[in-house]
Design an enzyme around this catalytic site. Sequence first.
Site, PDB file in Angstrom:
ATOM      1  N   PRO A   1       0.790  -1.224   0.000  1.00 58.96           N
ATOM      2  CA  PRO A   1       0.000   0.000   0.000  1.00 58.96           C
ATOM      3  C   PRO A   1       0.825   1.279   0.000  1.00 58.96           C
ATOM      4  O   PRO A   1       1.861   1.361   0.658  1.00 58.96           O
ATOM      5  CB  PRO A   1      -0.817  -0.101   1.300  1.00 58.96           C
ATOM      6  CG  PRO A   1      -0.161  -1.144   2.122  1.00 58.96           C
ATOM      7  CD  PRO A   1       0.496  -2.080   1.155  1.00 58.96           C
ATOM      8  N   ASN A   2       0.316   2.223  -0.765  1.00 63.59           N
ATOM      9  CA  ASN A   2       0.847   3.595  -0.866  1.00 63.59           C
ATOM     10  C   ASN A   2       2.139   3.691  -1.671  1.00 63.59           C
ATOM     11  O   ASN A   2       2.612   4.788  -1.958  1.00 63.59           O
ATOM     12  CB  ASN A   2       1.031   4.232   0.524  1.00 63.59           C
ATOM     13  CG  ASN A   2      -0.265   4.266   1.299  1.00 63.59           C
ATOM     14  OD1 ASN A   2      -1.256   4.768   0.783  1.00 63.59           O
ATOM     15  ND2 ASN A   2      -0.305   3.704   2.495  1.00 63.59           N
TER      16      ASN A   2
ATOM     17  N   ARG B   1       4.839  10.984  -2.769  1.00 64.46           N
ATOM     18  CA  ARG B   1       4.546  10.739  -1.357  1.00 64.46           C
ATOM     19  C   ARG B   1       5.760  11.074  -0.483  1.00 64.46           C
ATOM     20  O   ARG B   1       6.833  10.495  -0.698  1.00 64.46           O
ATOM     21  CB  ARG B   1       4.246   9.238  -1.245  1.00 64.46           C
ATOM     22  CG  ARG B   1       4.094   8.723   0.143  1.00 64.46           C
ATOM     23  CD  ARG B   1       4.111   7.202   0.168  1.00 64.46           C
ATOM     24  NE  ARG B   1       3.868   6.742   1.515  1.00 64.46           N
ATOM     25  CZ  ARG B   1       4.152   5.537   1.943  1.00 64.46           C
ATOM     26  NH1 ARG B   1       4.680   4.642   1.133  1.00 64.46           N
ATOM     27  NH2 ARG B   1       3.901   5.220   3.189  1.00 64.46           N
TER      28      ARG B   1
ATOM     29  N   TYR C   1      10.918   9.217   0.997  1.00 60.78           N
ATOM     30  CA  TYR C   1      10.876   8.172  -0.034  1.00 60.78           C
ATOM     31  C   TYR C   1      11.453   8.590  -1.393  1.00 60.78           C
ATOM     32  O   TYR C   1      11.501   7.764  -2.306  1.00 60.78           O
ATOM     33  CB  TYR C   1       9.427   7.685  -0.218  1.00 60.78           C
ATOM     34  CG  TYR C   1       8.828   7.090   1.053  1.00 60.78           C
ATOM     35  CD1 TYR C   1       9.366   5.933   1.622  1.00 60.78           C
ATOM     36  CD2 TYR C   1       7.745   7.690   1.693  1.00 60.78           C
ATOM     37  CE1 TYR C   1       8.835   5.406   2.788  1.00 60.78           C
ATOM     38  CE2 TYR C   1       7.205   7.155   2.857  1.00 60.78           C
ATOM     39  CZ  TYR C   1       7.755   6.011   3.397  1.00 60.78           C
ATOM     40  OH  TYR C   1       7.233   5.472   4.549  1.00 60.78           O
TER      41      TYR C   1
ATOM     42  N   ASN D   1       8.135  -5.344  -0.656  1.00 67.22           N
ATOM     43  CA  ASN D   1       7.973  -4.182   0.211  1.00 67.22           C
ATOM     44  C   ASN D   1       6.488  -4.122   0.551  1.00 67.22           C
ATOM     45  O   ASN D   1       5.674  -3.657  -0.249  1.00 67.22           O
ATOM     46  CB  ASN D   1       8.433  -2.893  -0.478  1.00 67.22           C
ATOM     47  CG  ASN D   1       8.396  -1.702   0.476  1.00 67.22           C
ATOM     48  OD1 ASN D   1       7.808  -1.781   1.558  1.00 67.22           O
ATOM     49  ND2 ASN D   1       9.023  -0.612   0.089  1.00 67.22           N
TER      50      ASN D   1
ATOM     51  N   ALA E   1       3.110  -0.603   5.079  1.00 68.06           N
ATOM     52  CA  ALA E   1       2.685  -0.692   6.484  1.00 68.06           C
ATOM     53  C   ALA E   1       2.241  -2.115   6.871  1.00 68.06           C
ATOM     54  O   ALA E   1       2.318  -2.481   8.047  1.00 68.06           O
ATOM     55  CB  ALA E   1       1.571   0.308   6.761  1.00 68.06           C
TER      56      ALA E   1
ATOM     57  N   HIS F   1       4.344  -4.348   9.157  1.00 69.94           N
ATOM     58  CA  HIS F   1       4.403  -4.170  10.608  1.00 69.94           C
ATOM     59  C   HIS F   1       3.343  -4.959  11.372  1.00 69.94           C
ATOM     60  O   HIS F   1       3.450  -5.118  12.573  1.00 69.94           O
ATOM     61  CB  HIS F   1       4.287  -2.683  10.955  1.00 69.94           C
ATOM     62  CG  HIS F   1       5.281  -1.834  10.217  1.00 69.94           C
ATOM     63  ND1 HIS F   1       6.639  -2.021  10.334  1.00 69.94           N
ATOM     64  CD2 HIS F   1       5.119  -0.826   9.315  1.00 69.94           C
ATOM     65  CE1 HIS F   1       7.260  -1.147   9.554  1.00 69.94           C
ATOM     66  NE2 HIS F   1       6.365  -0.419   8.926  1.00 69.94           N
TER      67      HIS F   1
ATOM     68  N   ASP G   1       1.834 -15.418   7.053  1.00 64.77           N
ATOM     69  CA  ASP G   1       1.492 -16.830   6.841  1.00 64.77           C
ATOM     70  C   ASP G   1       1.641 -17.217   5.371  1.00 64.77           C
ATOM     71  O   ASP G   1       2.060 -18.345   5.064  1.00 64.77           O
ATOM     72  CB  ASP G   1       0.050 -17.113   7.294  1.00 64.77           C
ATOM     73  CG  ASP G   1      -0.066 -17.298   8.810  1.00 64.77           C
ATOM     74  OD1 ASP G   1       0.974 -17.396   9.497  1.00 64.77           O
ATOM     75  OD2 ASP G   1      -1.211 -17.354   9.305  1.00 64.77           O
TER      76      ASP G   1
ATOM     77  N   GLU H   1      12.590  -9.209   2.231  1.00 64.02           N
ATOM     78  CA  GLU H   1      11.800  -8.039   2.636  1.00 64.02           C
ATOM     79  C   GLU H   1      12.634  -6.787   2.399  1.00 64.02           C
ATOM     80  O   GLU H   1      13.807  -6.749   2.788  1.00 64.02           O
ATOM     81  CB  GLU H   1      11.469  -8.187   4.128  1.00 64.02           C
ATOM     82  CG  GLU H   1      10.705  -7.010   4.688  1.00 64.02           C
ATOM     83  CD  GLU H   1      10.386  -7.162   6.185  1.00 64.02           C
ATOM     84  OE1 GLU H   1      10.541  -8.269   6.744  1.00 64.02           O
ATOM     85  OE2 GLU H   1       9.987  -6.159   6.784  1.00 64.02           O
TER      86      GLU H   1
ATOM     87  N   HIS I   1      12.697  -2.334   2.481  1.00 64.78           N
ATOM     88  CA  HIS I   1      12.110  -1.040   2.826  1.00 64.78           C
ATOM     89  C   HIS I   1      13.017   0.052   2.277  1.00 64.78           C
ATOM     90  O   HIS I   1      14.253  -0.084   2.339  1.00 64.78           O
ATOM     91  CB  HIS I   1      11.967  -0.880   4.342  1.00 64.78           C
ATOM     92  CG  HIS I   1      11.052  -1.910   4.937  1.00 64.78           C
ATOM     93  ND1 HIS I   1       9.688  -1.820   4.850  1.00 64.78           N
ATOM     94  CD2 HIS I   1      11.331  -3.073   5.567  1.00 64.78           C
ATOM     95  CE1 HIS I   1       9.154  -2.892   5.429  1.00 64.78           C
ATOM     96  NE2 HIS I   1      10.124  -3.670   5.870  1.00 64.78           N
ATOM     97  N   ILE I   2      12.402   1.089   1.783  1.00 67.82           N
ATOM     98  CA  ILE I   2      13.158   2.232   1.252  1.00 67.82           C
ATOM     99  C   ILE I   2      13.827   2.968   2.411  1.00 67.82           C
ATOM    100  O   ILE I   2      15.009   3.284   2.368  1.00 67.82           O
ATOM    101  CB  ILE I   2      12.195   3.160   0.477  1.00 67.82           C
ATOM    102  CG1 ILE I   2      11.624   2.401  -0.736  1.00 67.82           C
ATOM    103  CG2 ILE I   2      12.890   4.443   0.054  1.00 67.82           C
ATOM    104  CD1 ILE I   2      10.389   3.037  -1.353  1.00 67.82           C
ATOM    105  N   SER I   3      13.035   3.226   3.438  1.00 63.90           N
ATOM    106  CA  SER I   3      13.566   3.909   4.623  1.00 63.90           C
ATOM    107  C   SER I   3      14.115   2.879   5.612  1.00 63.90           C
ATOM    108  O   SER I   3      13.810   1.684   5.503  1.00 63.90           O
ATOM    109  CB  SER I   3      12.450   4.730   5.282  1.00 63.90           C
ATOM    110  OG  SER I   3      11.398   3.886   5.717  1.00 63.90           O
TER     111      SER I   3
ATOM    112  N   ARG J   1      13.022   5.187  12.082  1.00 59.77           N
ATOM    113  CA  ARG J   1      11.876   6.092  11.921  1.00 59.77           C
ATOM    114  C   ARG J   1      11.326   6.474  13.302  1.00 59.77           C
ATOM    115  O   ARG J   1      11.464   5.719  14.256  1.00 59.77           O
ATOM    116  CB  ARG J   1      10.784   5.415  11.077  1.00 59.77           C
ATOM    117  CG  ARG J   1      11.228   5.025   9.664  1.00 59.77           C
ATOM    118  CD  ARG J   1      11.222   6.170   8.690  1.00 59.77           C
ATOM    119  NE  ARG J   1       9.911   6.769   8.516  1.00 59.77           N
ATOM    120  CZ  ARG J   1       9.009   6.370   7.610  1.00 59.77           C
ATOM    121  NH1 ARG J   1       9.270   5.360   6.805  1.00 59.77           N
ATOM    122  NH2 ARG J   1       7.848   6.998   7.497  1.00 59.77           N
TER     123      ARG J   1
ATOM    124  N   ARG K   1       6.748   1.241  13.448  1.00 59.02           N
ATOM    125  CA  ARG K   1       7.588   0.800  12.328  1.00 59.02           C
ATOM    126  C   ARG K   1       8.785  -0.044  12.784  1.00 59.02           C
ATOM    127  O   ARG K   1       9.507  -0.622  11.985  1.00 59.02           O
ATOM    128  CB  ARG K   1       8.103   2.002  11.539  1.00 59.02           C
ATOM    129  CG  ARG K   1       7.007   2.814  10.905  1.00 59.02           C
ATOM    130  CD  ARG K   1       7.558   3.856   9.956  1.00 59.02           C
ATOM    131  NE  ARG K   1       6.622   4.957   9.794  1.00 59.02           N
ATOM    132  CZ  ARG K   1       5.591   4.966   8.954  1.00 59.02           C
ATOM    133  NH1 ARG K   1       5.373   3.940   8.161  1.00 59.02           N
ATOM    134  NH2 ARG K   1       4.779   6.005   8.884  1.00 59.02           N
TER     135      ARG K   1
END
Length: 142
Positions: free
Chosen positions: A10-11, A18, A23, A73, A76, A79, A86, A97, A99-101, A106, A111
């Site tokens: 999402p997002n 954004r 990001y 990625n 949210a 988290h 699963d 996995e 993540h950009i940040s 954070r 997070r």
Amino acid sequence: MKKVIIINGPNLNLLGKREPTIYGNTTFQDFYTELKNDYAKKLDLHYFQSNHEGAIIDKIHEIGFDYDGIVLNGGAFSHYSYAITDAIAAISCPVIEVHISNVHARTESFRHQTVFTAKCKGIISGFGLNSYRLALEEFSRG
Ligand code: DQA
């Protein structure tokens, strides 16, 4: 050639617009065009993005016994989504996995926990869009 998919949650369709200080200014479409070009001879690269938890789970089920790698990625969902966790555990394909940040640096404490990680091959977090490249490097080895 190894089949690898990038799955964005999402997002992440809003990358470029954004919160650019966190990001960056690049759209994922532009970045993906670059990646397709750079990895053309190394990986059979695919891409999927959804803002919906169930759609991400369906995609993981669809390709998770066939592909050689997933770069995920989950935004949210990373988290708190035990359902996606699963799904990662259910498939045979390894998941990295990303993540950009740097989620651990954070300010929001939600997070700092990533529920996917225990079922993933590893996690790459904090290198901007380069986080995706580092994951693809791992899948293109060997
Ligand atoms: C993110 C970090 C998450 O905490 C956030 O919800 C995102 C993006 C990242 O790539 O840094 O949507 O996964």
